[in-house]
Motif scaffolding. Structure first.
Motif, mmCIF file in Angstrom:
data_model
loop_
_atom_site.group_PDB
_atom_site.id
_atom_site.type_symbol
_atom_site.label_atom_id
_atom_site.label_comp_id
_atom_site.label_asym_id
_atom_site.label_seq_id
_atom_site.Cartn_x
_atom_site.Cartn_y
_atom_site.Cartn_z
ATOM 1 N N ALA A 108 40.341 38.734 32.704
ATOM 2 C CA ALA A 108 39.234 39.450 33.367
ATOM 3 C C ALA A 108 38.786 38.688 34.618
ATOM 4 C CB ALA A 108 38.063 39.628 32.397
ATOM 5 N N ILE A 109 38.727 37.371 34.517
ATOM 6 C CA ILE A 109 38.307 36.576 35.680
ATOM 7 C C ILE A 109 39.372 36.661 36.788
ATOM 8 C CG2 ILE A 109 37.846 34.225 36.509
ATOM 9 C CD1 ILE A 109 36.419 33.676 33.859
ATOM 10 N N TYR B 220 40.206 38.672 42.127
ATOM 11 C CA TYR B 220 41.074 39.303 43.122
ATOM 12 C C TYR B 220 40.379 40.522 43.721
ATOM 13 C CZ TYR B 220 44.906 41.900 45.179
ATOM 14 O OH TYR B 220 45.692 42.618 46.053
ATOM 15 N N ALA B 221 39.760 41.313 42.854
ATOM 16 C CA ALA B 221 39.097 42.545 43.300
ATOM 17 C C ALA B 221 37.767 42.259 43.998
ATOM 18 C CB ALA B 221 38.858 43.458 42.093
ATOM 19 N N GLU B 222 37.366 40.996 43.993
ATOM 20 C CA GLU B 222 36.084 40.592 44.560
ATOM 21 C C GLU B 222 34.905 41.310 43.901
ATOM 22 O OE1 GLU B 222 36.272 40.541 48.842
ATOM 23 O OE2 GLU B 222 38.173 39.456 48.825
ATOM 24 N N PRO C 139 37.190 49.882 30.199
ATOM 25 C CA PRO C 139 36.007 49.634 29.354
ATOM 26 C C PRO C 139 35.558 48.175 29.361
ATOM 27 C CG PRO C 139 37.627 50.958 28.184
ATOM 28 C CD PRO C 139 38.255 50.593 29.488
ATOM 29 N N LEU C 140 36.506 47.265 29.320
ATOM 30 C CA LEU C 140 36.122 45.863 29.246
ATOM 31 C C LEU C 140 35.436 45.402 30.535
ATOM 32 C CD1 LEU C 140 37.815 43.390 27.096
ATOM 33 C CD2 LEU C 140 37.271 42.538 29.357
ATOM 34 N N PHE C 141 35.892 45.926 31.664
ATOM 35 C CA PHE C 141 35.252 45.583 32.938
ATOM 36 C C PHE C 141 33.871 46.212 33.074
ATOM 37 C CE2 PHE C 141 38.984 43.579 34.526
ATOM 38 C CZ PHE C 141 38.438 42.630 35.374
#
Ligand code: ADP
Ligand code: MG
Length: 438
Positions: free
Chosen positions: A406-407, A412-414, A364-366
């Motif tokens: 989150a950053i 990492y996930a780009e 949810p936060l993403f």
């Protein structure tokens, strides 16, 4: 007889925070008794309401509902028989060590000559002999915490409440101070009748307490209680000690909820925003790789904490993350890789990034952060703005940590980029084609 032995009793204590659709239950229906002579540890993950309960118990806060009885009588206002020690003890920087302790006595109306004698005696007992005239800035963190203990004990509280009193200290200071507190307590040289210690460190709870009350979060509630009949001083390597530690791991890690509940809600949505566990991708990858090499892709959580050289709290947070992302399942104190987790552990860097990306996009936060970025002009936002938005959901320091995690994950996930020089977060423009479809 039994009635007299009961010092503190919580009956159906609940606490809600927030208002309207954002209201959430932080603590739900907690029942707890503390008897004369008991040292009880309140153990549970971050955010399960431990500090909230301590504030309610000491009368610093009134619960939304429920009753606090002290020696059988309902508590009104601050409990004069209780003292509390916080994680980092706020000393007055302009007062000496001695004056910092005396000030607590003065507040309770103790006459001046007695104040000094008692303060000197207490400082001596916590091992601060010779530091009476020093100022807080001259002391190490461990020594400052000792002043905190001396100040709390100066008022001879019947009930001593400790809120993660050792967690801000380095390993050696923490261990020394634990020993000193136990010595004071077990030798009966302080008038304190009961200790309630909040911790999220399993070994610490098993090392010190007579009984452990285990809590879990969302909502914060008591899920188990367990007596620890081991004699003092306790041996951390003793098989009986390890057995109890293992048992507590099993209780804490065995509490997993269905995914829908577990995912929680995003900022701004009704209900309690699901926080990201503070774990780096490297730490998570380390755990998954370790598990992939273990027989049957599974391991005992307690052993893992030793093998990976992380404390119980960090390990549980790692395990929680692995489970949240669908990389592992946890049952009865064991953690086991899922096929997805196994794939991640064996994949190369690009495939790992892709797997991680698809998993965190569900959180949810993403979802919230990505949609904010998508809507922003230039698809970028000042990190300050995101943090301010998060501060509506979390206390300020937690909001900052949420943003940091989150950053870290998003980079990492780009999925996103972060520019340190102008402190802006950018949506990554070139997301792989496979992702666009998802
Ligand atoms: P713990 O000490 O176990 O980490 P806390 O008692 O500090 O837990 O917090 C329990 C939950 O209540 C957390 O989700 C926290 O963010 C929330 N919370 C605590 N105090 C407040 C407050 N004053 N206002 C809003 N939410 C709060
Ligand atoms: Mg707390």
């Amino acid at each position: 007889m039994a009635q007299d032995a009961r010092l503190l009793e919580l009956q159906h204590i609940s606490q809600s925070y927030g208002a309207g659709s954002r209201q959430f239950v932080a603590v739900e229906d907690v029942n707890l008794t503390l008897s004369d002579g008991e040292f009880v540890a309140l153990l549970g993950p971050s955010g399960c309401g431990k500090s909230t309960l301590l504030r309610i118990i000491t009368g610093l806060q009134r619960p939304t509902s429920g009753l606090v009885l002290y020696r059988g009588r309902p508590l009104h206002g601050v409990n004069p028989n209780a003292a509390i020690v916080f994680q980092t003890f706020a000393l007055f920087p302009w007062l000496t060590v001695l004056e910092n302790v005396e000030v607590a006595l003065k507040a309770r109306g103790v006459p001046a000559p007695i104040r000094t004698t008692r303060a000197v005696d207490l400082l001596d007992r916590v091992g601060l002999d010779g530091f009476e005239t020093a100022y807080p800035r001259e002391l190490s963190g461990g020594m400052r915490q000792k002043v905190g203990f001396a100040r709390a004990m100066a008022v001879e509280p019947e009930l001593l409440c400790l809120d993660e009193p050792f967690s801000a200290l380095d390993v050696l200071s923490a261990e020394a101070l634990r020993g000193e507190l136990l010595e004071l307590w077990t030798s009966g040289s302080i008038p304190t009748r009961a200790i309630l210690m909040v911790t999220h460190n399993i070994e610490e709870a098993v090392f010190m307490a007579d009984r452990i009350v285990v809590m879990d979060k969302d909502p914060g509630r008591v899920i188990a209680e367990l007596a620890i009949p081991l004699p003092h001083p306790r041996q951390r390597k003793h098989v009986d000690f390890l057995k109890v530690v293992d048992e507590v791991y099993g209780i804490l890690a065995g509490q997993t909820e269905p995914e829908q509940v577990e995912m929680g809600s995003a900022p701004g949505e009704p209900g309690h925003t699901r926080a990201l566990p503070h774990v780096t991708v490297n730490q998570l990858a380390g755990l998954l790789e370790h598990l992939a090499e273990a027989p049957g892709d599974r391991a005992d959580l307690y052993r893992l904490s030793e093998d990976l050289k992380v404390d119980s709290d960090s390990l549980l947070r790692l395990a929680e993350t692995a489970e949240l992302l669908g990389f592992a399942t946890i049952a009865k104190g064991d953690i086991m890789l899922t096929p997805l987790g196994e794939t991640f552990a064996e994949a190369g860097i690009l495939a790992r990034k892709e797997i991680f990306r698809t998993r965190i996009r569900r959180l949810p936060l993403f979802k919230w952060l990505l949609s904010m970025l998508k809507a922003a002009s230039g698809q970028r936002l000042q990190s300050e703005i995101v943090r301010t938005a998060l501060e509506l959901e979390f206390p300020p320091d937690e909001a900052a940590r949420q943003l940091e995690t989150a950053i870290n994950w998003g980079r990492y996930a780009e999925l996103l980029a972060y520019d340190d020089s102008d402190e802006r977060i950018y949506l990554e423009p070139t997301q792989p084609a496979a992702e666009k479809a998802a």
